[in-house]
Write a protein that holds these residues in place. Structure first.
Motif, mmCIF file in Angstrom:
data_model
loop_
_atom_site.group_PDB
_atom_site.id
_atom_site.type_symbol
_atom_site.label_atom_id
_atom_site.label_comp_id
_atom_site.label_asym_id
_atom_site.label_seq_id
_atom_site.Cartn_x
_atom_site.Cartn_y
_atom_site.Cartn_z
ATOM 1 N N ASP A 153 0.907 -1.337 0.163
ATOM 2 C CA ASP A 153 -0.073 -0.223 -0.036
ATOM 3 C C ASP A 153 0.762 1.286 -0.045
ATOM 4 N N VAL A 154 1.884 1.288 0.835
ATOM 5 C CA VAL A 154 2.798 2.417 0.961
ATOM 6 C C VAL A 154 3.477 2.580 -0.356
ATOM 7 N N ALA A 155 3.849 1.581 -1.099
ATOM 8 C CA ALA A 155 4.600 1.758 -2.210
ATOM 9 C C ALA A 155 3.656 2.254 -3.295
ATOM 10 N N ALA A 156 2.304 1.766 -3.363
ATOM 11 C CA ALA A 156 1.828 2.226 -4.425
ATOM 12 C C ALA A 156 1.222 3.760 -4.296
ATOM 13 N N HIS B 188 3.331 4.844 15.003
ATOM 14 C CA HIS B 188 4.246 5.852 15.251
ATOM 15 C C HIS B 188 5.843 5.546 14.966
ATOM 16 N N VAL B 189 5.934 4.025 15.008
ATOM 17 C CA VAL B 189 7.429 3.788 14.917
ATOM 18 C C VAL B 189 7.557 2.872 13.577
ATOM 19 N N ASP B 190 6.595 1.582 13.660
ATOM 20 C CA ASP B 190 6.726 0.499 12.329
ATOM 21 C C ASP B 190 6.385 1.487 10.994
ATOM 22 N N ALA B 191 5.248 2.014 11.072
ATOM 23 C CA ALA B 191 4.728 2.641 9.779
ATOM 24 C C ALA B 191 5.732 3.921 9.560
ATOM 25 N N ALA B 192 5.955 4.646 10.382
ATOM 26 C CA ALA B 192 6.773 5.779 10.252
ATOM 27 C C ALA B 192 8.225 5.056 9.456
ATOM 28 N N THR B 193 8.676 4.106 9.889
ATOM 29 C CA THR B 193 10.028 3.495 9.426
ATOM 30 C C THR B 193 9.625 3.085 7.905
ATOM 31 N N ARG B 194 8.507 2.299 7.859
ATOM 32 C CA ARG B 194 8.041 2.078 6.579
ATOM 33 C C ARG B 194 8.118 3.099 5.380
ATOM 34 N N ILE B 195 7.368 4.057 5.785
ATOM 35 C CA ILE B 195 7.154 5.293 4.864
ATOM 36 C C ILE B 195 8.585 5.808 4.699
ATOM 37 N N ALA B 196 9.504 5.878 5.696
ATOM 38 C CA ALA B 196 10.989 6.698 5.519
ATOM 39 C C ALA B 196 11.669 5.808 4.895
ATOM 40 N N GLN C 204 10.766 3.673 2.429
ATOM 41 C CA GLN C 204 10.573 3.496 0.910
ATOM 42 C C GLN C 204 10.899 4.973 0.379
ATOM 43 N N ALA C 205 10.876 6.044 1.102
ATOM 44 C CA ALA C 205 10.905 7.214 0.621
ATOM 45 C C ALA C 205 12.451 7.501 0.376
ATOM 46 N N ALA C 206 13.215 7.039 1.218
ATOM 47 C CA ALA C 206 14.827 7.067 0.914
ATOM 48 C C ALA C 206 15.151 6.200 -0.107
ATOM 49 N N ASP C 207 14.598 5.111 -0.130
ATOM 50 C CA ASP C 207 14.806 4.039 -1.525
ATOM 51 C C ASP C 207 14.371 4.869 -2.816
ATOM 52 N N ALA C 208 13.572 5.630 -2.811
ATOM 53 C CA ALA C 208 12.981 6.356 -3.984
ATOM 54 C C ALA C 208 13.806 7.537 -4.173
ATOM 55 N N GLY C 209 14.625 8.065 -3.201
ATOM 56 C CA GLY C 209 15.310 9.140 -3.380
ATOM 57 C C GLY C 209 14.581 10.385 -3.293
ATOM 58 N N ILE C 210 13.499 10.296 -2.406
ATOM 59 C CA ILE C 210 12.479 11.669 -2.406
ATOM 60 C C ILE C 210 12.658 12.139 -0.941
ATOM 61 N N GLY C 211 12.313 13.402 -0.751
ATOM 62 C CA GLY C 211 12.186 14.032 0.367
ATOM 63 C C GLY C 211 11.206 13.524 1.385
ATOM 64 N N LEU C 212 11.162 13.775 2.669
ATOM 65 C CA LEU C 212 10.182 13.345 3.705
ATOM 66 C C LEU C 212 9.979 14.600 4.764
#
Ligand SMILES: NC(=O)c1ccc[n+]([C@@H]2O[C@H](COP(=O)([O-])OP(=O)(O)OC[C@H]3O[C@@H](n4cnc5c(N)ncnc54)[C@H](OP(=O)(O)O)[C@@H]3O)[C@@H](O)[C@H]2O)c1
Length: 294
Positions: free
Chosen positions: A59-62, A89-97, A99-107
């Protein structure tokens, strides 16, 4: 035009941010679990709903597909048996971070003032752990820590106005805790500035222009209502006990975590990056008639 994914874009802060971004011409992907009409009519940009559960990798990737930046404005204030603070606050926040880092985009990761790893509050501890995990996972992420958010009709302003109807007004302790309520629209503006200027690897603490003692906020609400019932100090241990009972309700009016947060000043730290760093002049809760005007 950039494409920005706002996780939690249907929430109190998220909605204001989505509007602000669409009016600036951005393409906004609103990621949340429940479908809402998120369109911003007549705006030069667009806002499109994308059903997302941030506990799910796919879901986060999509939601992030094609995005040039992301904001995490997800929240969970009350735990349920099947939904713990750590998951959001931890697991989902890390997941978003991650995937954003892997995609090279700001967060931009929205947290809150007063996070402490050793707090008595499970909520506050999870927020602190979440910030740390986001920093480790996406070193360029910007962490935003607002004080309590207000707008003319929000729960915080409404609860202060409601006190004016009581024959006596109970205070949290002696009401000496200092808060810096911040207009939700000003925080949305600050987050938009961070995204639009490409600011990276920083922490911002966002509070209104004045630090007010809780009792001063109550007195301002009473003055606005033309009433002056007596203010009665109530010790924090009593509030902790009462809120522990209330927390079991489906929609508790007061949680134990809120009481613990009210035991310590919730104000911007010396030397922090603030609204001033961004050239934004925030609105004041008391001067704005306790949320009575925009
Ligand atoms: N409100 C305040 O006074 C205050 C003060 C300081 C800091 N903050 C911080 O500001 C941020 C925004 O807070 P808020 O008050 O605007 O929150 P909110 O109104 O409770 O909104 C939370 C958002 O998160 C979404 N969400 C929750 N669980 C989700 C999940 N599993 N997957 C996807 N989306 C999910 C919700 O939509 P669905 O339910 O449809 O999924 C909603 O869009 C949070 O980080 C909060 O801690 C708020």
């Amino acid at each position: 035009m950039t494409r920005i994914t706002v996780f939690g874009g249907t929430g109190f802060l998220g909605r204001r941010l989505v509007d602000r971004l669409a009016w600036a011409g951005h393409e906004v992907i609103v990621a949340a679990r429940h479908d809402r009409d998120v369109s911003v009519p007549d705006a030069p940009g667009t806002a499109i709903m994308r059903r997302t559960d941030v506990r799910d990798d796919a879901d986060v990737a999509a939601a992030l597909a094609g995005a040039t930046a992301a904001v995490n404005a997800i929240s969970l204030y009350v735990e349920r048996r099947d939904l713990r603070f750590e998951e959001i606050h931890v697991d989902a926040a890390t997941r978003i971070a991650r995937q954003a880092a892997d995609a090279g985009i700001g967060l931009v990761h929205v947290s809150g003032l007063g996070t402490e790893v050793d707090s008595d509050s499970a909520y506050v501890r999870a927020r602190a752990a979440g910030e740390r995990a986001v920093r480790q996972t996406h070193p360029d992420a910007v962490v935003v820590r607002p004080s309590v958010l207000f707008d003319p009709n929000d729960a915080f302003s409404s609860s202060l106005r409601m006190l004016a109807r009581l024959p006596v007004v109970p205070l949290f302790g002696h009401g000496e805790t200092r808060l810096q309520p911040v207009h939700v629209g000003d925080v949305a503006e600050a987050v938009a500035h961070l995204l639009e200027r490409g600011i990276a690897n920083a922490t911002y603490e966002l509070g209104g222009p004045g630090a007010h003692r809780y009792r001063d906020l109550v007195e301002a609400a009473l003055t606005a209502a033309g009433r002056h019932p007596p203010l009665v100090p109530v010790p924090f241990p009593l509030w902790r006990g009462l809120s522990a009972v209330l927390t079991a309700l489906p929609s508790p009016p007061l949680t134990r975590d809120q009481v613990i947060l009210l035991e310590k000043d919730n104000v911007v730290g010396d030397g922090a990056n603030t609204f001033a760093t961004l050239g934004i002049e925030p609105r004041d809760l008391v001067r704005n008639g306790l949320g009575g005007q925009h």
